[in-house]
Each structure stands twice: as structure tokens, then as C-alpha cells.
Design an enzyme around this catalytic site. Structure first.
Site: not given
Ligand SMILES: [Mg+2]
Ligand SMILES: [Zn+2]
Lengths: 493, 109, 485
Positions: A79, A154, A178
Site C-alpha cells: 500500500k 482503504s 482497511s
């Protein structure tokens, strides 16, 4: 050889015994990303050169017989809020759009040390604030299972990339779900380990007491292997516990015979998508057939107050951790006639709308009056939630409950029905509040091909036992397939 | 006991100052709405008796080793300064300092 | 009824660690090139986390124990938020609700009497960076831009907060002096106001007619003891004047302007600030358990006030002498080392107060750099005691030892008083020399014409002068007598 269909452990095995090289594996994955990521936009930065160097290094070592590393030659993505040496780390925000860290996050360093090859960075909601991966400056990521839907967030880019067969392992960060919610939306396995299991060093913070690194894979075998590599104490993070970790891979094979597993009841099942209720029932059946005892459990305090509590803690801390972006030492800078104006302009231009609003809400919560009347009580309720779980786990070994109340959202729901999206955190955020390990496990797909995941939770630092439970269910349910991202055609990036 | 409180425009203006964020006035209602809806959710915590509970703390299984007092030199200093948006020789350059609350002031200690 | 000044102090001590409070950067920042003692942690680079310096905790506990505080078992850090160019995270990591040491006291001596000043607490916190103002007239207002150096940012400070127990500038000075002495005794801080390793913020108010505390004003930016005295006297007078004229005092922070000799309002209403303190969850709680505290307690040196008492009782020194000798730990150690050579304590004390003190002053050095080892001074004093040297000679010898950095023996030789006492053959030679130079007197005596013995005395005196006082007068008398007859 369709390398992208292999698991991480299969890839490593082949590299170690000379069946194929890390470079071959890497170029196959890079090729797939370049061909098809245009369809879903899961990768924001591809670092081909450094990846090739790393792969060649692994190959040199395996020629010497030195490549006996657990993840030798396994390509992975992280990420874009993981600091990566020499590779821009943007948090998908204008604020950090050209920031290049000079160090690797501990999680990244440990993956590399285990022989894994970093290919690049994945898309996310700006500063991890969102659950749809639509607020990125690089544009939204699409769900590889259904292009009209969001991949969750996310860590939507990481989950989508694993589902799309871009890499067998991707890393995400999980503050309130997330890692696990996007894993559920994309139909892969995602884990948020116990707080203190994996170092947070090098993860751009959202909320200090909630954030945890989590691996995303397509099967629990790879998950356990990743956990074994990632977990461990770190002299750069004193909140990372120094206890001696078990072998997660070995422990994940232990089975669940004789274990007591609770299924959560007492919540509003009517407002949930039906297939997700069925997924829980199915999981319970699998557990029974694997020799576990299933009981029902209720968590009244948690179910009622977790979301409110989560918002207090998460937003309060976010307002504090995001205060360092002032346009001075790094990040987006705007000119101002005086210091205050420079700060304000830099922050206003650098942060997106949602991030600015969350900072404001968080700041409100911590100001005089609100702090005493709301924030402090919330931290007490947080302790009560943790206690409620501690009590439960005196009686049972694990808990099965929903990870998300809904199947993947259609695009644009954030604007239409934001409240529904906040309430989507109800089940996922409790593991962060109480610091418990939690796995979002795929147990099948709906008729329309949408994934149905369930949440498995265990006692703090009971990560190994939880992996054993996940593996037992996975043995019955099967691993999720790779999303047929090719059907949309080639779209070279 | 939690006292019911409502966030208002006056406080929001203060908060904009504390957080160095600007917000167009037409967006005040939306932010206030969101803050207050979080606060209303929290109001329900009133029903819980948390008087004997202490604020949340992590259980530590094994405390990490403490850091020794031994200096370490960071090699990345020049690279960092090069990237900094406001480098001025060996320094960072900032415009005229007026405190965030509008007054002119020395820093804090 | 007269309004009484009420003073409370916040003293920041920079702790003597090798690294900063939360990162491994060197603490040796004075004179360093700007922004060289920095790292990702103290520059608030995204992803970094604070790692507490163990040694700073130890020094804080030491100080806390020296201040008679209770040490808290479980102590916590908080974040204190405000945006400022010298604060990279936009929050300072400090201790708020759970400081490491609480409820202590310091006994001071001021205005001719002893007084106990209570210490509310001691806490650890990180320092801010430094701003350099190109238009540096000492004030910020009007500068078109500033430069920021983070070398000092993150340095460990222990903040000692007193109760408002002082009522005069003299008491405040005595308190600061006492804390500085303690810091130096414990070797936890240099305690130098000039270099900023000891900084003082002053809170002052005047009592109301009913005896309650009046509006409190905080004064910052005071950089020396003299300035503190001046600032306090100015501020007390100012507050009295405002009240006398029927005005109201604002609760505010004022800056001391050393050049103009006035305090000025900062125009920022402190009360409106909201620091949004809350627990720093990036740091694990620190536990300073009883065992840890016990070990530190055992390692503590003798406290200055205990040493003062002991010197009075053990060495029969006067309180003044004892106070002088114990002012610095090094002076006290030097004195005791002298005494341990066998020299009489009273004599040692006297030598230290007079001769050593004068030389230190002349050289402009501290006792640490005094070139004469304590043992040598001890031996010198013993020689005087044994009358091997006169006081005057001993002073000459000490001067040579200091000047030439020589041993006692060499200095004695250089001063020509080698061997100490002049006796035997050497003395006979001296007597012969005098006899040769005064044949008239010798003749008069030998002829029996010195009835009153005046000439004998005259010759004896000359011998004493010749030997510069290093001969025994009795031996000289008997030798002169026997050699005359
Ligand atoms: Mg302070
Ligand atoms: Zn540093």
C-alpha cells in the site's frame, strides 16, 4: 508457465529448487500488471528497475545455494502508505505526491530479507481515510470481481491486486478494517494481526493505537508464511511486543478439533446482505465438521458502542498524527505571507476534502469540554470493549462474525449514502479497538460472482490459533479463484 | 457521566485555527453535522457505568528492550534537506512568524 | 494591608544524556552546523516513532529523588499540540497527567532564615528546535523571515514545577541556586543559564486583601539570575502600581526585555490556547518499578545539604565555611581529599577559602582545573604544621606548584627552601657567615662586653634572616652561643 496462478509458497519452492528463477516470476507478474491494471487501477507506482535488481540478486544467491529464504522470489506490492526507500510514498495524496523516503518500513524490510521482491505501490484512499478507494489522487480502483463496484478500502489497491493475480501477497494497513473489508470486497484473505504483532515503523500513521500492518493473500498457507516473516519485535517501535512468536506456518496446520468457537448473535441481521449471513452459517458448519464445538455469543457493549468509540479514537488521533504536514520539511508547500498562512495554505491544498474534514472532526473531539465529556469516556468504553472480549475468550477459542454488513458497494455510494459507509465499520473496527487478531476469510461467492467473506477473531496474540481456524475452514470452502480481469481486455499501462 | 454537547460555529472557527485548516463557510453545516452525529452516537455511552474503568491501555506481553544512550549518525541528512521545500542553506526557511492564533509570539517550551 | 508577592517557578533542566529524548541523535549540538544533529524521528518524518532514551528516565528519577519526590510507578507521556516552526510534529511529547516524580520539596536559605519550597512535580519532555531571526534585535516582531535549526529539537528536558511558595526575588534566586546545585551534584545537568541548559519561567502574583492569590502573570525569556531578580522586582512593582491605580491585571504571559528592563505583554491570550493534551500511544508506558528506583536511590551521591551538615559535625567547621566548601561537589571532594592526607580540617578549609580561592579567581578557572592535586596541597599544609615551612614559604611553594605544575618537592627546591628546615652543618655555615660579616660584634661578645646580651640577640636575628626563617630559633640561639665560646 502461468506464474500468476501460483501461490507464494509454490513460487518460493520453485525458486529454491531451481525450477524457475525469480526474474522469470517477476517479469510474468510485471507483464500481467502492465497488461491489465489499466482495467482496475490498483497499482500507483511500479518500480520495475529496483524489482529486477532484487530478483537478480535472489537468482544469484540461489545459484550459490544461498536462496533458502522463505519467500525467495515472491513478488509483492505494498500500500502506498508504507515507506519504501527510493520509491515515492504518496499516501495517494497531493500532500506527499513527490515524497521519496530514504528508508523501508520494517514490514517491507522484513519481506525483502525473506527473499520477496517489491514490485511497487498500491492505490488507497487518501491517507487511508475511506473504505472505497475512491479518494485517491490517482483515481479510484475498481473491483476486479465486478468493475461497477468499489474494491473496498482503504487498502483497496492491495486487495484488488491480489484478487487480480498481480501478486500472491500484498501488504495493507488496517486501522478500522482497511485490510479486511477490501479483502472481503475483492474475495481474498486479509488479516489484521494483534496490535503489537508487526512493527508499525515506516507506516504513515492514521491512528497510533489502532494501526496494524496486515497481509493480503489468496490462501491461508501464504498468509501464515507472510505472518511468520512480518511478525517480530523492532527496536524502532516500542509498541511492538517483544514476546517470542510461535511458528505461524506450523501452528496454522494444527486443526480445530475440540475447539470451542462462538458465532456472534444479537445484532441486526435484517440490515445485512443475505449472502453474508449464509456465509457465517456455512463457516459454522465447516467448523463443526472439522470437529469444533459451536456456541452462540453476544457482545452487547461492543455491538452498541464500537462505532462511536472507534470514531472518537481514530479521528482524534488522526488530527494529531496529520499535524506534521505543514509544508516545511517535506510534502506539499504553498507560499504564505506569514507562517500561519503558509501552514494553512499548504494543508488546504495538500489534503483532500475528506481528510480535511476528518482532521477537523478529530480536532473538535480533543478540544476542551469535548475531550473530557466525550473522548475520555470513549477511551474507557474502549477498555470495556476489550474486557468484554477478554471475558469471551476465557470461554471460547475464537469468534465468527460478519466483516462487513454489505456486499461490495456500487461506485459513488460515498456521495449518496455516507452514513451507510460509516456503519460498515461496525464489525471490522472492534478488532482494532481491542487489539485482537482478525481474519477476513473468503468462503465462497454469490451467484453474481460477488465474494462472501466472514470475520474470524481470536484473543490478543492468539494469531496462530486463528490461522489454524482459518485454514480449517478454507480446507472445506476452497481458496478463492483469481478474478477474471482479462475479460475486460488488455489495457496496457 | 457524559454531558450532551453540541458543536457550534463558534467552536468550529476555533478548531479551524487549531488545526490550520481552512473551510469555506458554506461547508460549515456539513462538518458540524458530521461532528454532531458522532457526538450523538457517543451520547449513548451515557448508559454505561464507566466510573470504575480506567482509560484504555495496552496489555504488554513482553516489554521491548529500552534504548541505550548511544548516538547514531543519520546519513540521509543532505538528501532530506535537498528535498525540503523551504531549504535555505543549512536551515529551513519560514516566512514571518505570527502565531497561529493571530498574535505575535515566541514559541513555547 | 500590604500585598505580598507570591512566586512559583518552572525550571527546565537540559539532561546530560548522550542522545536526544526520543531518537539516537547526538545531544552535542552546541556549535554544530545547523540541522546536522537530526534524524527522521526528530524531523517528524512520516512513519517514524519515538523511542524513549532510557538514560533520560534515569536522570529524571535521580533528580526527582534529590528533590524528595515520590517516583511514579507507571508514568505516561502526553502530546501537547500547537503549530509552530520549531515543533516538527506540531505536538510536543511531554508528561501531563502522569509525571515521573511528584510532591517533593527543597529547603532554601534566604533573608537569614530557612524555608521549605514545595515541588509540585517533575516531568520529562522534549525540547523544541531553534529559530534564527535575521533581523535579530532579540525580538521576533517585524522579522521578514526566520530560519529553523532542529539540532536542539528533541533534547531531553526535565521540568521542575514548584508550588507558589516563594515571596521574594531573593527566595526565588535561592531556590534556583539550590536546584542548580542539586543538578550539578547529581551530574544530571550542566545547569547553565548562559548556555540554556537551565531555563526559568516565572509565575508571579500578588495576594488580595483577603489573602487569596491574585491574578497570575507568567514571565518568559529570562536568561540570567540577575535578570530574574530584576524581572521579578519590576513585575511586582508593576502589578502593585496597576492595582494601586485601581486597574485590573490580565492573566497573561509577558516577555522580559533585558535591555529596557521591563516585561512586555505577549499579546497572546494563553487562556485561549487549547493544547489538546492526550495520551501518546506511540510510546509504551514506562514503568519505574520499586526495584529500579531502589537501585537509583542507592547510587545517589551525598546531597549538598547533607554534606553541609556533615562537614560541620565531622570537621568542626563553621556553617559559613561548610557552606562555602559544599557549594560545589568538586570543591567539597577536593577539601576532603586534602583532609584525608592528614592535614587538619580547619587549616585545609582556611587554605581553600583564602589561597586556593584567590588563585582560582586570578586564573579564572574552576576547582576542576586547579593544577595542584589535592594530595599535594594536603602535604604542603602538613609541612607548615610540622613547621618545616613557614606560612609565607608555603604560599610561595603553592604558587610555584600552580604556576609550573610541579610536584611539591620540586616547588620547595625551586623556592630555595629545599629540605625544609635549615639545621646542622648548614646552620653552622650560616652562623659562620654572619660571624664573618660582623667581626666587631663577635669581638665585643668574646671580650665579655655584651653584658645585656643585646649583641647575641642581634647576631641570632641576622642568622634567622639569612636562613629566611627556616631555622629553628632555639637551635640558632644555642648554636650561636656555643660557637661564640
Ligand atoms: Mg513544559
Ligand atoms: Zn533525531
Amino acid at each position: 508457465m502461468e506464474f500468476y496462478k501460483l501461490s507464494a509458497l509454490e513460487i518460493a519452492e520453485g525458486v529454491k529448487n531451481g525450477k524457475w528463477t525469480a526474474s522469470e516470476v517477476l517479469s510474468a507478474h510485471l507483464e500481467r500488471i502492465k497488461k491489465y491494471d489499466g482495467n482496475i487501477n490498483s497499482v500507483v507506482t511500479l518500480s520495475e528497475e529496483s524489482a529486477q535488481r532484487e530478483a537478480e540478486e535472489i537468482d544469484r544467491m540461489s545459484a550459490d545455494g544461498r536462496a533458502q529464504r522463505p519467500l525467495a522470489g515472491v513478488p509483492f506490492l505494498v500500500k502506498d502508505n508504507f515507506c519504501t526507500e527510493g520509491i515515492r510514498t504518496t499516501c495517494c495524496s497531493k500532500m506527499l505526491s513527490d515524497w521519496i523516503p530514504d528508508y523501508d518500513a520494517t514490514a517491507v524490510r522484513r519481506m525483502k530479507a525473506a527473499g520477496a521482491v517489491l514490485m511497487g505501490k498500491t492505490n488507497m484512499d487518501e491517507f487511508a481515510m475511506g473504505s472505497t478507494t475512491e479518494s485517491s489522487i490517482f483515481g479510484p480502483t475498481l473491483n476486479p470481481r465486478d468493475f461497477d463496484r468499489v474494491p473496498g478500502g482503504s487498502s483497496g489497491g492491495s486487495a484488488a491486486a491480489v484478487a487480480a493475480g498481480f501478486c500472491p501477497i500484498a501488504l495493507g494497513s488496517d486501522t478500522g478494517g482497511s485490510v479486511r473489508q477490501p479483502s472481503a470486497f475483492c474475495g481474498v484473505q486479509g488479516m489484521k494481526p494483534s496490535y503489537g504483532q508487526i512493527s508499525r515503523y515506516g507506516i504513515v500513521a492514521y491512528a497510533s493505537s489502532l494501526d496494524q500492518v496486515g497481509p493480503i493473500t489468496r490462501n491461508i498457507g501464504d498468509m501464515a508464511a507472510a505472518m511468520e516473516v512480518l511478525a517480530g519485535p523492532d527496536s524502532n517501535d516500542t509498541t511492538c511486543d517483544a514476546y517470542e512468536r510461535p511458528s505461524f506456518s506450523e501452528a496454522s496446520l494444527a486443526g480445530i478439533e475440540g475447539k470451542k468457537i462462538a458465532v456472534l448473535t444479537g445484532y441486526d441481521t435484517d440490515s445485512m446482505d443475505r449472502p453474508l449471513i449464509e456465509a457465517i452459517e456455512k463457516s459454522a458448519d465447516y467448523c463443526r465438521s472439522a470437529g469444533a464445538e459451536i456456541i452462540e455469543a453476544q457482545l452487547p457493549i461492543t455491538m452498541k458502542h464500537a462505532v462511536a468509540c472507534y470514531y472518537m479514537v481514530a479521528l482524534g488521533d488522526a488530527s494529531s498524527k496529520l499535524a506534521c504536514y505543514d509544508g516545511m520539511r517535506y510534502g506539499h508547500h504553498a507560499e504564505g505571507r506569514n507562517l500561519a498562512e503558509m501552514y494553512k495554505k499548504s494543508r488546504n491544498q495538500g489534503f483532500g476534502k475528506e481528510v480535511r474534514k476528518r482532521i477537523l472532526i478529530g480536532t473538535c473531539i480533543l478540544t476542551r469540554g469535548y475531550y473530557e465529556n466525550y473522548y475520555v469516556p470513549a477511551t474507557k468504553v474502549r477498555q470495556m470493549i476489550a474486557d468484554e472480549y477478554a471475558e469471551l475468550f476465557k470461554k471460547v477459542d475464537a469468534l465468527i462474525c460478519p466483516i462487513s454488513p454489505a456486499l461490495p458497494y456500487k461506485k459513488g455510494l460515498v456521495e449518496e449514502d455516507p452514513v451507510r459507509i460509516y456503519l460498515g465499520d461496525a464489525f471490522s473496527s472492534i478488532a482494532n479497538l481491542a487489539g485482537l487478531p482478525s481474519i477476513s476469510l473468503n468462503v465462497g461467492f454469490t451467484e453474481k460472482g460477488l465474494p462472501a467473506n466472514v470475520q474470524l477473531m481470536g484473543p490478543r496474540f492468539g494469531d496462530a490459533g486463528l490461522l489454524a481456524l482459518a485454514r480449517s475452514i478454507e480446507n472445506k470452502a476452497g481458496c478463492p479463484s483469481i478474478a477474471e480481469i482479462e475479460k475486460k481486455g488488455e489495457c496496457r499501462i | 457521566m457524559i454531558k450532551k454537547m453540541e458543536m457550534d460555529e463558534v467552536r468550529l472557527r476555533e478548531v479551524l485555527g487549531f488545526s490550520c485548516i481552512g473551510l469555506p463557510e458554506e461547508e460549515y453545516p456539513e462538518v458540524l453535522d458530521r461532528v454532531n452525529s458522532v457526538l450523538r452516537m457517543c451520547d449513548e455511552m451515557q448508559e454505561l457505568d464507566s466510573s470504575n474503568v480506567s482509560p484504555f491501555e495496552w496489555d504488554v506481553k513482553k516489554a521491548p528492550e529500552r534504548r541505550e544512550d548511544r548516538p547514531v549518525v543519520w546519513e540521509g541528512r543532505d538528501h532530506f534537506l535537498d528535498q525540503a521545500p523551504v531549504r535555505d542553506g543549512d536551515f529551513f526557511h519560514v516566512p514571518r512568524i505570527i502565531a497561529i492564533d493571530g498574535s505575535e509570539t515566541e514559541g513555547d517550551e | 494591608m500590604k500585598r505580598e508577592p507570591v512566586i512559583g517557578l518552572e525550571i527546565h533542566l537540559q539532561l546530560k544524556t548522550k542522545t536526544k529524548l526520543f531518537c539516537g541523535c547526538s545531544s552535542d549540538y552546541i556549535g554544530a552546523i545547523p540541522n546536522t544533529n537530526v534524524c527522521p524521528v526528530c524531523l517528524a518524518v512520516p512513519g517514524t516513532l519515538p523511542i524513549l532514551n532510557d538514560h533520560a528516565v534515569e536522570l529524571a528519577v535521580k533528580t526527582g529523588l534529590g528533590l524528595h519526590c515520590s517516583i511514579c510507578d507507571n508514568t505516561r507521556f502526553h502530546r501537547k499540540h500547537y503549530f509552530y516552526a520549531d515543533l516538527p510534529k506540531a505536538y510536543q511529547i511531554t508528561q501531563y497527567e502522569h509525571p515521573i516524580a511528584v510532591k517533593g520539596y527543597v529547603d532554601i536559605f534566604a533573608g537569614g532564615k530557612e524555608k521549605r519550597v514545595r515541588v509540585h512535580h517533575l516531568h520529562l519532555e522534549e525540547d523544541a528546535g531553534k529559530l534564527v531571526h535575521p533581523t535579530s534585535d532579540g525580538r521576533l516582531t517585524g522579522a521578514s523571515y526566520s530560519l529553523v535549526d532542529y539540532n536542539r529539537g528533541g533534547m531531553p528536558l526535565s521540568e521542575i514545577v514548584s508550588e507558589p511558595d516563594m515571596n521574594s526575588a531573593e527566595e526565588a534566586i535561592a531556590y534556583i541556586t539550590q536546584i542548580r546545585q542539586l543538578a550539578r551534584y547529581l551530574d544530571v545537568s550542566d545547569g547553565e543559564m548562559e548556555s540554556g541548559s537551565l531555563r526559568v519561567d516565572v509565575n508571579v502574583s500578588l495576594t488580595r486583601p483577603d489573602g487569596s492569590l491574585g491574578t497570575r502573570v507568567e514571565i518568559k525569556n529570562i536568561n540570567s539570575l540577575t535578570s530574574i531578580e530584576r524581572a521579578l522586582e519590576y513585575e511586582i512593582a508593576r502589578q502593585n502600581k496597576v492595582l494601586d491605580e485601581g486597574g485590573h491585571l490580565a492573566q497573561e504571559t509577558r516577555l522580559w526585555d533585558d535591555v529596557a528592563g521591563v516585561t512586555r505583554s505577549m499579546r497572546s491570550k494563553e487562556g485561549d490556547r487549547d493544547y489538546r493534551y492526550y495520551v501518546e500511544m506511540d510510546l509504551a508506558p514506562i514503568s519505574a518499578g520499586p526495584e529500579y528506583v531502589r537501585k537509583i536511590r542507592e547510587s545517589l551521591p551525598e546531597m549538598p545539604w547533607d554534606k553541609r551538615e556533615r562537614f560541620i559535625s565531622e570537621y568542626s567547621l563553621s556553617p559559613e565555611e561548610s557552606l562555602h566548601l559544599t557549594e560545589q561537589r568538586e570543591t567539597a571532594d577536593y577539601f576532603e581529599a586534602c583532609v584525608s592526607e592528614g592535614a587538619p580540617p580547619a587549616k585545609c578549609a582556611n587554605w581553600m577559602r583564602m589561597e586556593v580561592q584567590r588563585m582560582l579567581h586570578d586564573y579564572g578557572i574552576g576547582i576542576n582545573n586547579f593544577p595542584v592535586p589535592s594530595a599535594e596541597l594536603g602535604k604542603l599544609i602538613i609541612k607548615v604544621e610540622k613547621r618545616e615551612l613557614s606560612n609565607t614559604q608555603a604560599k610561595d611553594v603553592l604558587a610555584v606548584m600552580a604556576e609550573k605544575k610541579t610536584s611539591l618537592e620540586d616547588a620547595v627546591r625551586i623556592c630555595g627552601v629545599s629540605g625544609g628546615k635549615i639545621t646542622g652543618t648548614a646552620l653552622e655555615e650560616a652562623v659562620m657567615k654572619i660571624f664573618d660579616s660582623e667581626p666587631e660584634a663577635v669581638k665585643t661578645i668574646r671580650e665579655g662586653n655584651d653584658k645585656k646580651g643585646a649583641k647575641v640577640k642581634f647576631l641570632q636575628g641576622l642568622v634567622m634572616r639569612e636562613t629566611r626563617g627556616s631555622a629553628d630559633p632555639a637551635e640558632v640561639a644555642s648554636l650561636v652561643n656555643s660557637m661564640l665560646h
